[in-house]
Design a protein around this motif. Structure first.
Motif, mmCIF file in Angstrom:
data_model
loop_
_atom_site.group_PDB
_atom_site.id
_atom_site.type_symbol
_atom_site.label_atom_id
_atom_site.label_comp_id
_atom_site.label_asym_id
_atom_site.label_seq_id
_atom_site.Cartn_x
_atom_site.Cartn_y
_atom_site.Cartn_z
ATOM 1 N N THR A 95 -1.446 3.175 -7.134
ATOM 2 C CA THR A 95 -1.778 2.542 -6.650
ATOM 3 C C THR A 95 -3.564 2.541 -6.232
ATOM 4 O OG1 THR A 95 -1.600 1.779 -3.902
ATOM 5 C CG2 THR A 95 -1.647 3.916 -4.940
ATOM 6 N N ARG A 96 -4.003 1.123 -4.758
ATOM 7 C CA ARG A 96 -5.286 0.982 -5.297
ATOM 8 C C ARG A 96 -5.505 0.385 -3.436
ATOM 9 N NH1 ARG A 96 -7.102 4.082 -7.944
ATOM 10 N NH2 ARG A 96 -9.122 3.731 -7.000
ATOM 11 N N LYS A 97 -4.181 1.013 -3.028
ATOM 12 C CA LYS A 97 -4.553 0.581 -1.531
ATOM 13 C C LYS A 97 -4.290 1.234 -0.518
ATOM 14 C CE LYS A 97 -3.650 -3.937 0.360
ATOM 15 N NZ LYS A 97 -3.065 -5.431 0.275
ATOM 16 N N ALA A 152 0.902 -1.206 0.208
ATOM 17 C CA ALA A 152 -0.231 0.227 -0.201
ATOM 18 C C ALA A 152 0.863 1.362 -0.165
ATOM 19 C CB ALA A 152 -0.865 0.045 1.387
ATOM 20 N N TYR A 187 -10.308 3.014 -3.225
ATOM 21 C CA TYR A 187 -9.027 2.664 -2.221
ATOM 22 C C TYR A 187 -9.532 1.737 -1.265
ATOM 23 C CZ TYR A 187 -6.528 5.914 -5.223
ATOM 24 O OH TYR A 187 -6.200 6.824 -5.779
ATOM 25 N N GLN A 188 -9.199 0.861 -0.801
ATOM 26 C CA GLN A 188 -8.362 0.020 -0.196
ATOM 27 C C GLN A 188 -8.093 0.836 0.904
ATOM 28 O OE1 GLN A 188 -7.788 -4.357 -1.065
ATOM 29 N NE2 GLN A 188 -7.606 -4.581 1.588
ATOM 30 N N THR A 212 -6.038 0.838 5.332
ATOM 31 C CA THR A 212 -6.705 0.677 6.322
ATOM 32 C C THR A 212 -5.886 1.677 7.962
ATOM 33 O OG1 THR A 212 -5.297 -2.012 5.414
ATOM 34 C CG2 THR A 212 -4.752 -0.951 7.682
#
Length: 298
Positions: A227-229, A172, A264-265, A267
């Motif tokens: 990026t997608r994280k 990420a 987006y993923q 955290t």
């Protein structure tokens, strides 16, 4: 006051905005512990700049049940004062040489207000020197340095390596959300972002709640990176209301919500910079530098 505190005329005032939650307060208490460990014979007083937070602790001081349920909270937190109050207590007790160290991030409005108070006290000169409030007062710099003084940025880049490693392991991009303000001291954030990217060859972006670089700037950089994280962290000393609400809250305007809505993923990590011992070590060095600049030997 402990008897050992009278071994010198030196004293330290640790300044923070403050925190009402015992869990969020932990990085402040950790900084207090670190300073006392390094300077065991120098008294260290705590000052909170937030009127609301100080009032909350003063209310709890009379709540016996609360105090019994939270035995780890030191007494001085319940009686915490503002900066002028803490300095007045030290002056009344006979301490003549003071170093004030804030756990602030940037040379912005809060730091300038603190500097104005310290400089005003330092400027008081009396006909009888013994009647001056203090002989010397030093003021430590914020984490990103003050204007023209950012020597510690390289150390901060090294201190943030665990965050970069965690983001890399998760595949990420690392995004920090800072507070910021609308009219000063934003350049240090840009500088730090560049240094982090050069050192780690990794997508690290810093955005601010107020001023530039803002959320839109971060979003644009994420789109370019492809990026997608995202690993999302607060770039603040404590993970207070801003981290829990503005960064990772359920509201439509939180950064977590807006990033997820954009696909987006994410955290979120609700952990302030003060929970990183290497960051606290930088504040310790800033404190020592401040003492040296005014020739105080702690």
């Amino acid at each position: 006051m402990k008897q050992s505190e009278k071994k010198s005329q030196h004293a330290i005032v640790l300044v923070a905005i403050g925190a009402t939650s015992p869990e969020i307060l932990e990085p402040i208490l950790a900084m207090l512990h670190d300073i006392r460990t390094r300077y065991p014979h120098v008294p260290v007083r705590m000052a909170f700049t937030s009127n609301i937070i100080r009032s909350k602790w003063h209310e709890r001081a009379a709540d016996g049940n609360y105090r019994r349920e939270h035995p780890a909270i030191p007494p001085q937190i319940y009686n915490v004062k503002n900066v002028l109050g803490a300095l007045a207590d030290l002056q009344n007790e006979g301490y003549r040489e003071i170093v004030v160290q804030p756990v602030l991030i940037v040379d912005g409005e809060e730091y300038r207000d603190l500097a104005a108070c310290v400089q005003a006290l330092a400027a008081i000169k009396t006909d009888k020197p013994q009647l001056q409030p203090f002989e010397t007062i030093g003021l430590g710099k914020p984490l990103l340095g003050s204007y023209g003084h950012r020597e510690q940025l390289d150390a901060l880049v090294r201190a943030l390596k665990p965050d970069v490693d965690a983001a890399r392991a998760a595949g990420a991009a690392l995004v920090y959300m800072g507070h910021g303000n609308e009219h000063m001291a934003q350049g240090a954030y840009y500088e730090l972002e560049i240094l982090l990217q050069r050192e780690y060859r990794f997508p690290v972006y810093i955005g601010l709640m107020k001023g530039l670089p803002d959320f839109a700037a971060v979003h644009e950089k994420l789109a370019i990176a492809g990026t997608r994280k995202v690993l999302l962290k607060p770039f603040m000393y404590i993970a207070g209301n801003h981290a829990h609400n503005d960064m990772a809250g359920d509201d439509d305007t939180s950064w977590l919500t807006m990033l997820e809505r954009a696909g987006y993923q994410v955290t979120p990590v609700r952990e302030g910079l003060g929970q990183n011992p290497a960051v606290r070590a930088i504040f310790l060095e800033l404190l020592e530098q401040a003492a040296q600049e005014v020739t105080i030997e702690l």
